[in-house]
Scaffold this active site. Structure first.
Site, short mmCIF file in Angstrom:
data_model
loop_
_atom_site.label_atom_id
_atom_site.label_comp_id
_atom_site.label_asym_id
_atom_site.label_seq_id
_atom_site.Cartn_x
_atom_site.Cartn_y
_atom_site.Cartn_z
N VAL A 199 -77.33 118.71 -41.62
CA VAL A 199 -78.12 117.94 -42.59
C VAL A 199 -77.78 118.38 -44.00
O VAL A 199 -77.65 119.58 -44.26
CB VAL A 199 -79.64 118.18 -42.33
N CYS A 200 -77.67 117.42 -44.92
CA CYS A 200 -77.54 117.74 -46.35
C CYS A 200 -78.37 116.74 -47.14
O CYS A 200 -79.14 115.97 -46.56
CB CYS A 200 -76.07 117.72 -46.78
N ALA A 201 -78.21 116.71 -48.44
CA ALA A 201 -79.06 115.85 -49.27
C ALA A 201 -78.73 114.37 -49.08
O ALA A 201 -79.63 113.55 -48.88
CB ALA A 201 -78.92 116.23 -50.74
N MET B 253 -81.03 113.74 -46.30
CA MET B 253 -82.48 113.87 -46.49
C MET B 253 -83.05 112.67 -47.24
O MET B 253 -84.25 112.39 -47.14
CB MET B 253 -82.81 115.17 -47.20
#
Length: 374
Positions: free
Chosen positions: A71-73, A99
């Protein structure tokens, strides 16, 4: 190529209490502020920049027998890390849209049938903790506390062959941008707001006041006797079909609303106490409380919905069981969580004073909701 996993698929894992190992490659401060939460999720937070030379240093920290999600932004960094993990022999997925997508996903859950054949739906914004509602009866629909992702609501109503007639906000929201006015403009529905929260709005609205009663098809939405100041000066609750209490941000499952977002904690603490300890006490203990937010993942029911009988909350919710007035005032005015991100700008957007573009609105909303005190 690593597999993509959508926010909807991750939500199903949360609802089903499945196991998932989340490798979050955002900065430590962002991860600590807000992350994907599930009862059986495990986490490793290693910033993307620490992995530019390869993933070998972290391989022994990632269990080989658990499903792995990176997961990242926004997505890009997680794709690159996922591909490195795949080259190292690991099965791995990345979160589509990062996200940002997690913050915006809404999952509709049917929470019950109405007496005259209608249905009540809760829209769970899993990444943000916001809860919206749709009442459907005899081909008509009402929406309560809609988020800015308005297509989800209009598409769902169309699927159910229901015409949206009324849109309500229980109060002027400070932690997310309301989609209520936009839905009303798009569908011709009436948009309702509590007038005490709407003194500075720049648009026309219907006044949500004590004694209002609105019919959706053959279902009654009563707004009398539960005008409930405390979180904001105009916070209003609804009783739907004599079954459901839509409590806005006044009462949650595990907490109560915070009265400080307008800098009036001292003044409003008494209003909040009167609403919770007197007005709500006079209501049927069999009413099912449906709040506008949840705070922790443990508040989810088995089907992913968030609700509890009012009588159960009077027995179990700490915020409803503080006998001493001074202690209550202390709880709701001291040791409060941080203010929601960009809450002043969000309030101004909801008043119609500013009109940020979609990307700016996304940025304003990023992060957890912070409307409660425990």
């Amino acid at each position: 190529m690593a597999k993509a996993m959508t926010a909807k698929e991750v939500t199903k894992k949360v609802f089903n209490n499945e196991e998932l190992f989340v490798l979050d490659v955002r900065n430590e401060s962002d991860f600590n502020d807000w992350k994907i939460e599930g009862k059986n999720f495990e986490y490793l937070n290693v910033p993307y920049f620490d992995l530019l030379d390869g993933v070998e240093p972290i391989l022994d920290k990632i269990p080989a027998d658990k499903e792995l999600l990176v997961v990242c932004a926004k997505e890009g960094s997680s794709v690159m890390v996922a591909e490195m993990l795949e080259e190292a022999g690991r099965e791995v997925s990345y979160l589509t849209g990062g996200m940002k997508a997690w913050s915006e996903h809404l999952e509709p859950v049917k929470v019950g049938d109405l007496k005259d054949g209608g249905e009540m739906y809760q829209f769970v914004r899993i990444g943000k903790g916001c809860l919206s509602y749709m009442v459907i009866s005899n081909g008509e629909a009402a929406i309560v506390d809609a988020t800015r992702m308005t297509d989800v609501f209009t598409d769902f109503a169309a699927e159910k062959n229901a015409e949206i007639k009324h849109v309500f906000d229980t109060h002027l929201h400070a932690d997310h941008i309301s989609g209520g006015r936009k839905i009303a403009e798009k569908t011709g529905a009436s948009y309702w707001l509590p007038p005490k929260d709407a003194e500075e709005v720049t648009f026309e609205y219907n006044r949500l006041e004590d004694g209002n009663e609105v019919m959706i098809g053959s279902t009654k939405i009563s707004i009398q006797a539960v005008y409930s100041p405390g979180h904001t000066i105009g916070s209003t609750s609804f009783v739907v079909d004599d079954q459901y209490l839509l409590s806005g941000d006044i009462l949650f499952i595990d907490s109560i609303g915070r009265p400080d977002l307008a800098g009036k904690a001292g003044d409003w603490a008494g209003d909040l106490r009167e609403t919770l300890y007197k007005r709500y006490k006079e209501l049927s203990s069999e009413l099912i409380v449906m709040p506008a937010h949840f705070m922790i993942i443990d508040e989810l029911n088995e089907d992913g919905s968030v609700s509890e009988k009012l009588g159960t909350l009077f027995a179990k919710n700490h915020g409803l069981n503080i006998e001493d007035d001074g202690e209550f005032r202390k709880l709701v005015s001291e040791n409060l969580p941080p203010q929601p991100n960009a809450y002043q700008e969000i309030r101004e957007t909801n008043m119609g004073k500013i009109s940020p573009d979609e990307e700016k609105q996304r940025e304003m909303e990023i992060g957890p909701n912070r409307c409660a005190v425990r």
